[in-house]
Design a protein around this motif. Structure first.
Motif, PDB file in Angstrom:
ATOM      1  N   ARG A 103      42.095  65.666   2.250  1.00 18.29           N
ATOM      2  CA  ARG A 103      42.095  65.991   0.834  1.00 18.29           C
ATOM      3  C   ARG A 103      42.092  64.757  -0.072  1.00 18.29           C
ATOM      4  O   ARG A 103      43.006  63.950  -0.035  1.00 18.29           O
ATOM      5  N   MET A 104      41.069  64.633  -0.875  1.00 13.97           N
ATOM      6  CA  MET A 104      41.002  63.647  -1.953  1.00 13.97           C
ATOM      7  C   MET A 104      41.083  62.196  -1.502  1.00 13.97           C
ATOM      8  O   MET A 104      41.532  61.335  -2.244  1.00 13.97           O
ATOM      9  N   THR A 105      40.708  61.887  -0.294  1.00 13.28           N
ATOM     10  CA  THR A 105      40.790  60.498   0.125  1.00 13.28           C
ATOM     11  C   THR A 105      39.842  60.212   1.284  1.00 13.28           C
ATOM     12  O   THR A 105      39.556  61.086   2.094  1.00 13.28           O
ATOM     13  N   VAL A 107      45.502  57.465   9.463  1.00 11.07           N
ATOM     14  CA  VAL A 107      44.655  56.427   8.892  1.00 11.07           C
ATOM     15  C   VAL A 107      43.365  56.365   9.725  1.00 11.07           C
ATOM     16  O   VAL A 107      43.424  56.328  10.965  1.00 11.07           O
ATOM     17  N   THR A 157      47.838  71.177   1.545  1.00 12.52           N
ATOM     18  CA  THR A 157      48.585  70.124   2.238  1.00 12.52           C
ATOM     19  C   THR A 157      47.650  69.043   2.753  1.00 12.52           C
ATOM     20  O   THR A 157      48.067  67.907   2.941  1.00 12.52           O
ATOM     21  N   HIS A 217      47.701  65.376  11.204  1.00 11.64           N
ATOM     22  CA  HIS A 217      47.209  65.184   9.844  1.00 11.64           C
ATOM     23  C   HIS A 217      47.560  63.802   9.293  1.00 11.64           C
ATOM     24  O   HIS A 217      48.475  63.165   9.762  1.00 11.64           O
ATOM     25  N   TRP A 218      46.848  63.415   8.283  1.00 13.88           N
ATOM     26  CA  TRP A 218      47.139  62.182   7.539  1.00 13.88           C
ATOM     27  C   TRP A 218      47.184  60.973   8.462  1.00 13.88           C
ATOM     28  O   TRP A 218      48.116  60.163   8.429  1.00 13.88           O
ATOM     29  N   PHE A 258      51.195  57.573  14.465  1.00 17.79           N
ATOM     30  CA  PHE A 258      49.967  57.519  13.665  1.00 17.79           C
ATOM     31  C   PHE A 258      49.789  58.663  12.674  1.00 17.79           C
ATOM     32  O   PHE A 258      48.794  58.711  11.959  1.00 17.79           O
ATOM     33  N   SER A 259      50.726  59.605  12.668  1.00 22.07           N
ATOM     34  CA  SER A 259      50.559  60.742  11.772  1.00 22.07           C
ATOM     35  C   SER A 259      51.870  60.959  11.024  1.00 22.07           C
ATOM     36  O   SER A 259      52.590  60.004  10.753  1.00 22.07           O
ATOM     37  N   ILE A 260      52.199  62.194  10.729  1.00 23.19           N
ATOM     38  CA  ILE A 260      53.345  62.451   9.857  1.00 23.19           C
ATOM     39  C   ILE A 260      54.592  62.872  10.632  1.00 23.19           C
ATOM     40  O   ILE A 260      55.513  63.455  10.060  1.00 23.19           O
ATOM     41  N   SER A 287      41.103  55.960  16.595  1.00 19.79           N
ATOM     42  CA  SER A 287      40.730  55.523  17.944  1.00 19.79           C
ATOM     43  C   SER A 287      41.967  55.359  18.829  1.00 19.79           C
ATOM     44  O   SER A 287      41.903  55.598  20.037  1.00 19.79           O
ATOM     45  N   GLU A 288      43.084  54.967  18.237  1.00 17.75           N
ATOM     46  CA  GLU A 288      44.306  54.835  19.035  1.00 17.75           C
ATOM     47  C   GLU A 288      44.800  56.201  19.499  1.00 17.75           C
ATOM     48  O   GLU A 288      45.316  56.350  20.613  1.00 17.75           O
ATOM     49  N   GLU A 307      41.380  54.202  10.555  1.00 12.19           N
ATOM     50  CA  GLU A 307      41.324  53.089  11.509  1.00 12.19           C
ATOM     51  C   GLU A 307      42.234  53.295  12.715  1.00 12.19           C
ATOM     52  O   GLU A 307      42.157  52.553  13.695  1.00 12.19           O
ATOM     53  N   ASP A 308      43.140  54.263  12.647  1.00 14.52           N
ATOM     54  CA  ASP A 308      44.036  54.543  13.779  1.00 14.52           C
ATOM     55  C   ASP A 308      43.534  55.683  14.669  1.00 14.52           C
ATOM     56  O   ASP A 308      44.118  55.956  15.715  1.00 14.52           O
ATOM     57  N   TYR A 354      42.124  58.652   5.088  1.00 15.78           N
ATOM     58  CA  TYR A 354      42.818  59.391   6.137  1.00 15.78           C
ATOM     59  C   TYR A 354      41.905  60.411   6.798  1.00 15.78           C
ATOM     60  O   TYR A 354      40.934  60.869   6.211  1.00 15.78           O
TER      61      TYR A 354
END
Ligand code: SF4
Lengths: 267, 601
Positions: free
Chosen positions: B58-60, B109, B422, B106-107, B90-92, B114-115, B111-112, B63
């Motif tokens: 959402r809006m970005t 990054v 969310t 969710h959420w 890596f998440s919430i 792949s991890e 760039e993460d 992420y």
């Protein structure tokens, strides 16, 4: 700080055990006093983090170190039972007052015990030693320093709180690497190659100046400080008063807008 | 009571299948770098990202949401622990169990991502083809193998289908996403509302029992929803793969690649007419059968599952089970066809679990489930099967300790809510939180214990797309924005009488209900039901009669409902009730805001 490069950031259990046998190291347990009294690594001194935080002025820290029989040359190893974060904050403080040889035990006390390694209830006493005071402002970031530095190129600000806290509010320009990213299943820090890869993915260049911060007292970000040190980042600073101070000073804060991410939490 | 504590092995049961390919992680990391450097254009990157199971957020652009496929829903303890760790790193710190047997982080990054892929690959999981124009996670009823109504266990067929299609070139660039659902029986599953739905059946052939399926094609939920058609009376098991390939080939060739709004296979079926489509499939299947090499065979592993766990691990010390046990037992457990075993449906809130709950669940399922792993279901839930009935009190205590012992998972008190505002770019309302609010209210009012409400469902989507499956709910909602003068408020379209079973039908639209009036409206519907129901009615059967026009009480039609409910939906002024103008989970005034959609893309 090139002279630091030769020093270790962490020490494994076996090496510590042999140094303990040689009596060539001072170990500091930063857990609460009642936990320490129950059992601790033999001959460890107890410096609960709360005591340090009550007064972390250089003079006070210096006196404490001296009372533990630490002089300028004594190798010091710090441990906790909180994934290394509390130990990091104490270790960093010792480095800040000018003690060079500080490292973190690479496992927690819980892991140490579950490995069946020696522990003790005896409370040791130490002869006082002399330690010089030689402050290292180059590993400390203050709010004012940070405010200016973050505008510069090649300065990376890292927020080590959990993702939801970061999304809700953070210092403008900070990237988020939650402290849980730093550990592996059995060590307080991941192996170097993994940390390097993670930082590379996130575009944290090895020649950048990195400033870490977390919620209030610089524990989670202290661990990140040592994570970066472990992969030889030359210029890392801890914003030790962290987000709590930043907010109290009414400095600018940003948030991830237009999304109700908190409602994804089952807590 | 005597203790029969058999020694528990701490060894976890190992996953049977490895869905992963480690190289994909590095490839993803490199591709993200190229994209950030501007060396890959956004559209191509987006296609690549979706094919690898990462949605936008959402809006970005910073992420992503990583959708982990759990084929047939089988998830093992070490995998649960790994997902717990990945969610914290890596998440919430929470994971979300979806309605299609995926687990979503969710959420993350970008760039993460792949991890996460790397971490998943190490435990045999993948997010590959969890999004995008591919064959999505192959689902199977969480009761397959334990349902007393089933002809046989469909799980091995679901696995074999998933394995054949995963990374298969024929499935990388379809006109649109494509879904397979295997079920156990007519009652438990969603065979009629998906692209290909399969229900096991058998027939006698020369004195031998032959296995096969009822195959349903062209169903699905969406801006326009359809109920699937049965291809033929009996599709023998050896024809399942040929049929699937045939259908995919037709869809690939003829599906609408231009009009995004009409590119699911159901529109193709609709446009061609069922009989034409059916003939085409049967013809194509002959071609496939004749031209595919013999090697292309569904590799079904029918070796019986090892049920090696102790039958009893309980030592209750003569204590009676904690409070709430009988309510939990009644509203979350399902009697298996195997005597003295139950399947326990964990009650989650909108499918969310904390990392710590995932870790506890890993231990609990290893200890209590005689098959040693868990399944995720169709309703944002997790199912522990093969729990010995004697162990249920202790299981309850253990779940209680970690906040997983809420009652009501198998009742109307467990609404489904899609991710809504969310995290979803297209969301208009916070459907996710609304589902939680309804659940809390229902449990507070003990409505989960009301037998007449048991077979009704509540499902909520945050926009007209149907990720929350509102159209098959007895009481369904999808979100939108309402307006009084300049002021906006969150509102939901209410639909009634949807169902996904043998009499599958889509809910009938009734009226628009402001978000903050939904709970009173549902309670009003229940009140009207209590007043007008016949002796053996359940809420679902009563509403079914109304939407079919077969009811003769006070409420004879959806329109009668509308008339009674309408007064409850009249907006107050902002001065009278400020809260009315804010969505759940927010204290500021509501306004709609959406970005570029991928759920609909
Ligand atoms: S697209 Fe709509 S229905 Fe799907 S998840 Fe987003 S808000 Fe919910």
């Amino acid at each position: 700080m090139s002279r630091e490069k030769t020093l270790r950031t962490t020490i494994d259990a076996d090496s510590l055990r042999s140094e303990l046998r040689d009596n060539s190291v001072r170990v500091i347990d930063v857990r609460r006093e009642e936990d320490y009294k129950q059992s601790h690594i033999p001959n460890a001194a107890n410096l609960p983090l709360a005591n340090l935080l009550a007064d972390d002025s250089p003079d006070k820290v210096l006196k404490t170190a001296q009372s533990f029989g630490i002089d300028d040359e004594t190798p010091v190893v710090v441990y906790d039972d909180t994934f290394g974060a509390l130990a990091s904050r104490v270790a960093w403080t010792l480095q800040y007052i000018g003690h060079e040889d500080v490292s973190l035990l690479d496992v927690t006390y819980g892991q140490w015990k579950s490995l069946g390694l020696e522990n003790d209830t005896k409370i040791p006493s130490f002869g006082k030693k002399d330690h010089s005071l030689n402050l290292h402002p180059d590993i400390l970031a203050t709010a004012d320093y940070l405010e200016k530095a973050k505008e510069k190129e090649n300065v990376i600000l890292v927020d080590n709180r959990e993702r939801l806290n970061y999304l809700e509010q953070h210092i403008p320009g900070a990237i988020n690497i939650p402290y849980r990213t730093l550990a592996s299943a059995d060590k307080i820090l991941r192996p170097k190659d993994e940390l390097k890869r993670l930082l590379q993915n996130r575009n944290v260049k090895s020649d950048a100046e990195v400033i870490t911060y977390c919620g209030s007292v610089g524990t989670l970000s202290g661990l990140a400080y040592y994570a970066l040190k472990s992969v030889d980042h030359p210029n890392v600073k801890l914003y030790v008063r962290s987000f709590k101070e930043w907010k109290n000073l009414n400095r600018p804060i940003v948030k991830q807008e237009n999304a109700d991410y908190w409602d994804l939490s089952a807590e | 009571m005597t203790a029969t504590n058999l020694k528990q092995s701490t060894e976890y049961v190992k996953p049977k299948m490895n869905w992963a390919k480690l190289e994909e992680s590095e490839n993803f990391a490199n591709t993200v770098k190229l994209y950030r450097q501007g060396k890959i254009d956004p559209d191509n990157f987006r296609r690549f990202r979706l094919q690898h199971g990462a949605y936008g957020t959402r809006m970005t652009d910073d992420y992503a949401m990583v959708r982990i496929k759990i084929p047939a829903g089988e998830i093992y303890p070490n995998q649960l622990e790994r997902i717990a760790h990945l969610s914290e790193a890596f998440s919430i710190g929470n994971a979300h169990v979806s309605t299609r047997q995926n687990i979503q982080l969710h959420w993350v990054v970008l760039e993460d991502v792949s991890e996460i892929m790397r971490g998943l690959a190490e435990v045999g999981l993948t997010s590959r083809e969890a999004c995008g124009n591919t064959v999505r996670n192959v689902m199977c009823s969480p009761l397959a193998g334990v349902c007393s109504e089933e002809a046989f266990d469909a799980t091995p067929y679901a696995f074999a289908t998933a394995r054949f299609l995963l990374r298969n070139p024929m499935n990388q660039n379809l006109p649109r996403k494509f879904k397979f659902n295997f079920t156990c029986c007519e009652k438990h599953g969603m065979a009629r509302i998906t692209d290909v739905g399969l229900i096991p059946q058998t027939r006698d052939l020369d004195g031998k029992t032959q296995r096969g399926f009822k195959v349903f094609l062209g169903g699905g939920l969406g801006n326009k929803s359809f109920v699937g058609h049965q291809l033929e009376d009996f599709t023998p098991e050896e024809d399942i793969l040929y049929t699937s390939i045939a259908v995919l080939r037709i869809f690939d060739r003829l599906g609408n690649r231009k009009n995004m709004a009409r590119n699911r296979m159901r529109y193709l079926v609709d446009e061609m007419g069922w009989e034409n489509f059916q003939n085409l499939v049967l013809k194509e299947r002959m071609v496939v059968r004749a031209t595919q090499s013999v090697i292309v065979k569904l590799e079904v592993d029918n070796t019986p599952k090892e049920i090696k766990r102790p039958i009893r691990i309980t030592d209750t010390d003569g204590r009676s089970p904690p409070d709430g046990y009988s309510r939990w037992l009644k509203t979350t457990t399902f009697k298996q066809k195997q005597a003295r075993f139950r399947a326990v449906f964990l009650t989650l809130e909108s499918g969310d679990m904390t990392a710590n709950q995932l870790r506890s669940l890993a231990k609990i399922c290893s200890e209590f489930s005689a098959e040693g792993f868990a399944r995720n279901g169709f309703s944002q839930d997790i199912v522990l099967r093969w729990v010995a009935e004697d162990d249920l009190p202790r299981l309850y205590s253990r779940l209680l300790e970690v906040g997983l012992a809420n009652p009501g998972s198998l009742t109307m008190a467990s609404p489904v809510g899609c991710s809504g505002t969310t995290s979803c770019n297209l969301a208009l309302t916070n459907s996710h939180r609304l589902a939680k609010e309804i659940q809390r209210k229902f449990l507070e009012l003990n409505l989960d214990e009301d037998q007449t409400l048991h077979d009704a469902t509540i499902k909520i989507s945050g926009c007209p797309n149907s990720c929350g499956q509102h159209e098959i709910a007895t009481i369904g909602f999808y979100g939108g924005g309402g307006r009084v003068g300049k002021d906006m408020y969150p509102v939901y379209q209410l639909s009634l009488g949807g169902r996904a079973d043998g009499e599958a039908m889509l809910g009938v639209n009734c009226l628009r209900v402001p978000a903050k009036r939904i709970i009173p409206i549902i309670l009003k519907i229940i009140e009207l039901f209590k007043k007008n129901k016949k002796q053996d009615d359940t809420l679902a059967s009563w509403i079914h009669r109304i939407v079919k026009g077969n009811e003769n009480s006070e409420i004879k039609s959806v329109n009668d409902f509308k008339k009674i409910l309408e007064p409850l939906t009249i907006p107050p002024t902002k001065e009278q009730d400020k809260d009315f103008y804010a969505d759940y989970g927010s204290d500021s005034s509501y306004h709609t805001k959406t970005g570029k959609g991928e759920c609909a893309a």
